[in-house]
Scaffold this motif. Structure first.
Motif, short mmCIF file in Angstrom:
data_model
loop_
_atom_site.label_atom_id
_atom_site.label_comp_id
_atom_site.label_asym_id
_atom_site.label_seq_id
_atom_site.Cartn_x
_atom_site.Cartn_y
_atom_site.Cartn_z
N MET A 51 -42.90 -46.26 -28.87
CA MET A 51 -43.67 -47.49 -29.05
C MET A 51 -45.07 -47.14 -29.54
SD MET A 51 -43.01 -50.07 -25.85
CE MET A 51 -43.68 -48.94 -24.63
N VAL A 52 -45.49 -47.79 -30.62
CA VAL A 52 -46.86 -47.61 -31.12
C VAL A 52 -47.43 -48.97 -31.44
CG1 VAL A 52 -46.28 -45.34 -32.07
CG2 VAL A 52 -46.15 -47.36 -33.53
N PRO A 53 -48.74 -49.10 -31.45
CA PRO A 53 -49.35 -50.38 -31.86
C PRO A 53 -49.04 -50.66 -33.32
CG PRO A 53 -50.98 -48.91 -30.84
CD PRO A 53 -49.77 -48.10 -31.07
N ALA A 54 -49.02 -51.93 -33.67
CA ALA A 54 -48.74 -52.31 -35.06
C ALA A 54 -49.79 -51.76 -36.02
CB ALA A 54 -48.66 -53.83 -35.16
N SER A 55 -50.98 -51.47 -35.50
CA SER A 55 -52.06 -50.94 -36.34
C SER A 55 -52.08 -49.41 -36.39
CB SER A 55 -53.40 -51.43 -35.81
OG SER A 55 -53.60 -51.01 -34.45
N HIS A 56 -51.12 -48.77 -35.75
CA HIS A 56 -51.09 -47.33 -35.65
C HIS A 56 -50.83 -46.68 -37.01
CE1 HIS A 56 -49.73 -43.32 -34.24
NE2 HIS A 56 -50.47 -43.56 -33.17
N ARG A 57 -51.28 -45.45 -37.15
CA ARG A 57 -51.13 -44.73 -38.41
C ARG A 57 -49.66 -44.49 -38.78
NH1 ARG A 57 -49.88 -39.35 -37.36
NH2 ARG A 57 -50.16 -38.71 -35.18
N LEU A 58 -48.78 -44.49 -37.76
CA LEU A 58 -47.36 -44.24 -38.01
C LEU A 58 -46.53 -45.52 -38.10
CD1 LEU A 58 -46.83 -41.30 -35.48
CD2 LEU A 58 -47.10 -41.12 -37.96
#
Length: 312
Positions: free
Chosen positions: A171-178
């Motif tokens: 899980m990563v934030p929608a603004s994450h680099r990936l």
């Protein structure tokens, strides 16, 4: 002293209205039956029957004892039946251990609900227990069946049915680099602040995940020992490895779920129980679980989802 056999003899005489017919029904000699009834009358210090050449009929005291005796014998019959049902698993309590992940699975919850209707005489009690602790709970007898993600080797003395296989996603934030990637490798997460299971609360899961990360070239930078706190991910506090079964249903805006190509931890959801403690209610639940998960898989549950999913 009044005994149960005295009450049975007394009820038989009252029903037949004759010592002779009651003795034949009970398969005992009439003199022996007469002595038993006299013993009962002497013990109670009352006359229970009016005796005549035409037979016997209850006295007022006999009518009271007759009503009480019928209730006592009926309760004894019910007690015997319920005890036998409990021994056969058709009555009593079935304690079910399940993880928080399983508690969110509609198929599992539906199967438990159906089992309750199928075996209404059994009380189904649910206990939220992490997978790491359920085998110990089974061995202690705290639960009768566990719904958990099992690990090899298979614990001795336990029967099992595999229900579905899941995996971890990240899980990563929608603004994450990936967030724009279709998938990642563990090494891509190097240097990221991560949420990880507690080694005290879930030692096996912690060890398993840590070793898998290290095999993939990732030394996790753990900033929070917890699981499933999706809002923490959405706000960019930490990223987290997450069971895909939960990711299928989570609807948190601002969170993206990505496949991890080299995370080699299969999550095998299974039902486990002690073979020696099998009951009809337990086996009915297992059958319903298998049917429910087969049906849910046909609807897409348990299959590998697209690599990138954005909640909300």
């Amino acid at each position: 002293m009044m005994e149960l056999k005295h009450l049975r003899y007394f009820v038989a005489v009252a029903a037949e209205g004759s010592f002779h017919r009651a003795a034949e029904r009970l398969c005992i000699a009439q003199p022996a039956l007469s002595r038993r009834i006299r013993d009962l009358e002497e013990d109670l210090d009352v006359i229970l029957f009016h005796r005549s050449a035409r037979g016997v009929r209850l006295t007022p005291a006999g009518k009271v004892l007759h009503a009480e005796a019928l209730q006592i014998l009926d309760r004894l019959t019910q007690a015997r039946l319920r005890t036998q049902q409990a021994a056969a698993g058709k009555f009593g309590v079935l304690n079910i251990g399940l993880t928080t992940v399983v508690a969110e699975m509609r198929a599992a919850v539906a199967a438990i609900g159906q089992a309750r209707h199928r075996v209404p005489e059994v009380e189904f009690k649910l206990h939220l227990i992490p997978s790491d602790r359920q085998v110990s709970a089974l061995n202690r007898g705290d639960i009768d069946i566990g719904l958990l993600y099992r690990r090899p080797p298979h614990p001795p003395g336990l029967a099992y049915r595999d229900l579905r296989t899941d995996r971890y996603v990240v899980m990563v934030p929608a603004s994450h680099r990936l967030a724009g990637r279709t998938s990642v490798r563990l090494a891509d997460l190097e240097g990221e602040d991560m949420m990880f299971p507690s080694p005290e609360l879930r030692p096996e899961t912690y060890r398993e995940m840590l070793e898998a990360c290290q095999r993939g070239g990732l030394e996790p930078r753990i900033v929070l020992q917890a699981e499933g706190l999706i809002n923490m991910v959405a706000e960019g506090i930490a990223i987290a490895l997450y069971n895909s079964a939960l990711a299928e249903n989570a609807k948190i805006p601002g969170v993206v779920y990505l496949d991890v190509e080299d995370l080699d931890i299969p999550l095998q959801l299974s039902a486990l129980w002690e073979k020696e403690r099998e009951t009809p209610a337990l086996l009915a639940l297992v059958q319903l679980l298998e049917t429910a998960f087969v049906g849910s898989a046909k609807g897409g549950q348990g299959k590998r989802s697209p690599a990138r999913r954005k909640a909300g």
